[in-house]
Design an enzyme around this catalytic site. Structure first.
Site, PDB file in Angstrom:
ATOM      1  N   LYS A 106      41.403  43.028  53.911  1.00 21.41           N
ATOM      2  CA  LYS A 106      41.181  43.923  52.494  1.00 21.41           C
ATOM      3  C   LYS A 106      40.044  43.402  51.692  1.00 21.41           C
ATOM      4  CE  LYS A 106      45.134  41.365  50.827  1.00 21.41           C
ATOM      5  NZ  LYS A 106      46.518  41.575  50.345  1.00 21.41           N
ATOM      6  N   TYR A 141      24.814  28.889  26.223  1.00 23.08           N
ATOM      7  CA  TYR A 141      25.709  29.496  25.212  1.00 23.08           C
ATOM      8  C   TYR A 141      26.746  28.585  24.783  1.00 23.08           C
ATOM      9  CZ  TYR A 141      23.630  33.908  26.660  1.00 23.08           C
ATOM     10  OH  TYR A 141      23.136  35.039  26.827  1.00 23.08           O
TER      11      TYR A 141
HETATM   12  C1  LIG Z   1      47.203  40.402  51.313  1.00 21.13           C
HETATM   13  C2  LIG Z   1      48.217  40.316  52.217  1.00 21.13           C
HETATM   14  C3  LIG Z   1      48.397  39.157  53.352  1.00 21.13           C
HETATM   15  C4  LIG Z   1      47.549  38.195  53.352  1.00 21.13           C
HETATM   16  O1  LIG Z   1      47.769  37.277  52.710  1.00 21.13           O
HETATM   17  P1  LIG Z   1      47.165  35.624  52.713  1.00 21.13           P
HETATM   18  O2  LIG Z   1      47.504  34.880  51.532  1.00 21.13           O
HETATM   19  O3  LIG Z   1      45.891  35.892  52.175  1.00 21.13           O
HETATM   20  O4  LIG Z   1      47.209  35.137  53.955  1.00 21.13           O
HETATM   21  C5  LIG Z   1      49.445  39.304  54.020  1.00 21.13           C
HETATM   22  N1  LIG Z   1      50.556  40.325  53.991  1.00 21.13           N
HETATM   23  C6  LIG Z   1      50.212  41.483  52.872  1.00 21.13           C
HETATM   24  C7  LIG Z   1      51.508  42.447  52.649  1.00 21.13           C
HETATM   25  C8  LIG Z   1      49.144  41.284  51.980  1.00 21.13           C
HETATM   26  O5  LIG Z   1      49.210  42.213  50.903  1.00 21.13           O
END
Ligand SMILES: *Cc1c(COP(=O)(O)O)cnc(C)c1O
Length: 387
Positions: A34, A257
Site C-alpha cells: 500500500k 531559516y
Molecule cells: C499496513 C498493514 C499491514 C502491514 O503492517 P507493517 O507494520 O508495515 O508490517 C498489515 N496488516 C494490515 C491490516 C495493515 O493495514
C-alpha cells in the site's frame, strides 16, 4: 544539469526481506505494498516480487487498480475493504480479494444482485478498536457471509495495535481473544504484521502480512539480533543526492531559516538539493546523521523546502559532486526517524518528487505519482508502454 536527488531501490534486498519474513512466519505471506509500496514504487516492487510472493495487499481499490493496470497478476487483498457497490463491481472485474470489517460492507455483499465467488477476509477487532467486527459478532458475520452464497472462501484476520512493544502483553491478549471468538469458525487465519512476524511466534498462522520489514526497516529498532539468526533485514531504499555548493561559515554566522544554527568556529557547509518537499523531514534538524562519500556527518540547521545543509568540516576531501546518503545502508532510516520524532513508515511513504530508480537506472514515472491519476476508469491494460 539534472538534479542528482533520487531514491534508489534495491529489489534484491526487497526479495531477500520478503523471503526472510515468509520463512520466519511459515505459511504464506501477502506482501503489503500500500501507499506506493511505502514510497518505493508499487508496480515496480510488485513486479520484483511477482514470482516470489503469495499475493499482495493494498489499502484501497485505486491502489489495486493501479497494480492491475501495471500488469500485476495474482491475488491482491484490499485491506480497507470497499466503500460502495460500484467498488464491489470493480473488485469482481479485477478479481480482487476484499476485507470485510463492518456491517455496511457485509450488507453490500448481501444486497448485491450478482452471484459470484468472492474471496473475503473477515476482520475481527481483537483490541485495536479501529476496524473490524466486535468479537461477539464474528460468528454471525461469518454465517451471513456464507448465507449469501456469493463467497467462495473466508479467511479470518485481525490486526495488532502494539506488536512493536516487546514489553507489552497487549498482543498476547489480542491473540487469545481472537482465538476464543473464532474457535468454531473454519478457515485460514492471518494475524501478524511485520512486528508480529518478528517477535510474536504465538501469532503465527496460515498467512502473514509483512509491510515495513519488506523495506528493511525493523519496526522494533531496539530489538536484539533475535530469531532471524544471522540473517538481517536489508534496507531497500537509499535516498541520495550530491553536494552542489559549498561555503564556509565564520564564527557567529547563522544558517538557514530561523537562524537556529550559529557557527562557533569556521564551519564548512555543503548544500544538498533535497528538502521537505521531497519527503526529507523538516524536524530532522542539527545533529541528524547523514553520510557523505560513505562516512557519517550531520545535518546542520533546518531543512527547507528544496535544500538541506550538512557539515563538511571534518570531510575536507569532499566537495561539489560528493555523494550524500540521507538514509540507506550507512544511515538507518530508523535513526533519521528518531531524530525527527517519527517512525520509518512515515519517512518512506513521504518520499516524492525525486526519481525512483532500481538497478536498471530507469525512472518509472508511475512510481512517483503513486495511485493518483486516471485510476477511476483506468483501462485494464498495461500502461508500461505509455510511461
Ligand atoms: C499496513 C498493514 C499491514 C502491514 O503492517 P507493517 O507494520 O508495515 O508490517 C498489515 N496488516 C494490515 C491490516 C495493515 O493495514
Amino acid at each position: 544539469m539534472t538534479r542528482p536527488s533520487r531514491a534508489r531501490v534495491d529489489l534484491d534486498a526487497l526479495r531477500h526481506n520478503y523471503s526472510l519474513a515468509r520463512r520466519m512466519h511459515g505459511g504464506r505471506a501477502l506482501a503489503v505494498i500500500k501507499a506506493n509500496a511505502y514510497g518505493h514504487g508499487a508496480v515496480r516492487c510488485a513486479e520484483a516480487l511477482q514470482d516470489h510472493a503469495d499475493g499482495f495487499a493494498v489499502a484501497f481499490l485505486e491502489e489495486a487498480v493501479a497494480l492491475r493496470a501495471g500488469g500485476i497478476e495474482g491475488p491482491i487483498l484490499v485491506l480497507e475493504g470497499l466503500f460502495d457497490a460500484a467498488e464491489l463491481k470493480a473488485a469482481r472485474t479485477l478479481n480482487l480479494w476484499i476485507v470485510v470489517h463492518q456491517e455496511a460492507q457485509l450488507r453490500m455483499i448481501e444486497n448485491d444482485r450478482v452471484f459470484d465467488h468472492l474471496e473475503v477476509w473477515l476482520k475481527a477487532d481483537s483490541g485495536m478498536g479501529r476496524a473490524g467486527f466486535a468479537l461477539a459478532d464474528m460468528p454471525s458475520a461469518y454465517a451471513r457471509l456464507q448465507a449469501t452464497g456469493k463467497v467462495s472462501n473466508i479467511t479470518l484476520m485481525t490486526h495488532f495495535a502494539r506488536a512493536d512493544e516487546p514489553g507489552s502483553d497487549a498482543t498476547s491478549r489480542q491473540v487469545a481473544a481472537f482465538n476464543a471468538a473464532t474457535a468454531a469458525l473454519l478457515g485460514d487465519r492471518s494475524l501478524s504484521n511485520s512486528a508480529g512476524i518478528l517477535q510474536w511466534p504465538s501469532a503465527r498462522r496460515d498467512w502473514s502480512r509483512p509491510g515495513i520489514l519488506l523495506y528493511g526497516a525493523d519496526p522494533v529498532p531496539q530489538r536484539g539480533a533475535g530469531e532471524g539468526g544471522d540473517e538481517q533485514l536489508r534496507p531497500v531504499m537509499t535516498l541520495e543526492s550530491e553536494v552542489f555548493a559549498v561555503r564556509t561559515l565564520q564564527s557567529g554566522d547563522a544558517l538557514g531559516y530561523g537562524g537556529g544554527f550559529v557557527a562557533t568556529e569556521p564551519t564548512r557547509i555543503g548544500l544538498i538539493a533535497i528538502g521537505y518537499a521531497d519527503g526529507y523531514p523538516r524536524l530532522a534538524t542539527t545533529g541528524t546523521p547523514v553520510a557523505v562519500d560513505g562516512t557519517i556527518t550531520r545535518v546542520v540547521g533546518r531543512a527547507s523546502m528544496d535544500m538541506l545543509t550538512i557539515d563538511l568540516s571534518r570531510h575536507p576531501g569532499s566537495g561539489i559532486g560528493s555523494r550524500v546518503e540521507l538514509w540507506g545502508r550507512h544511515v538507518p532510516v530508523n535513526e533519521v526517524a528518531r531524530c525527527a520524532g517519527t517512525i520509518s513508515y512515515e519517512l518512506l511513504c513521504n518520499v516524492k518528487r525525486v526519481s525512483i530508480i532500481d538497478e536498471t537506472g530507469i525512472d518509472k514515472a508511475w512510481d512517483r505519482c503513486a495511485a493518483k491519476e486516471d485510476v477511476g476508469n483506468a483501462p485494464i491494460t498495461k500502461r508500461r508502454a505509455a510511461a
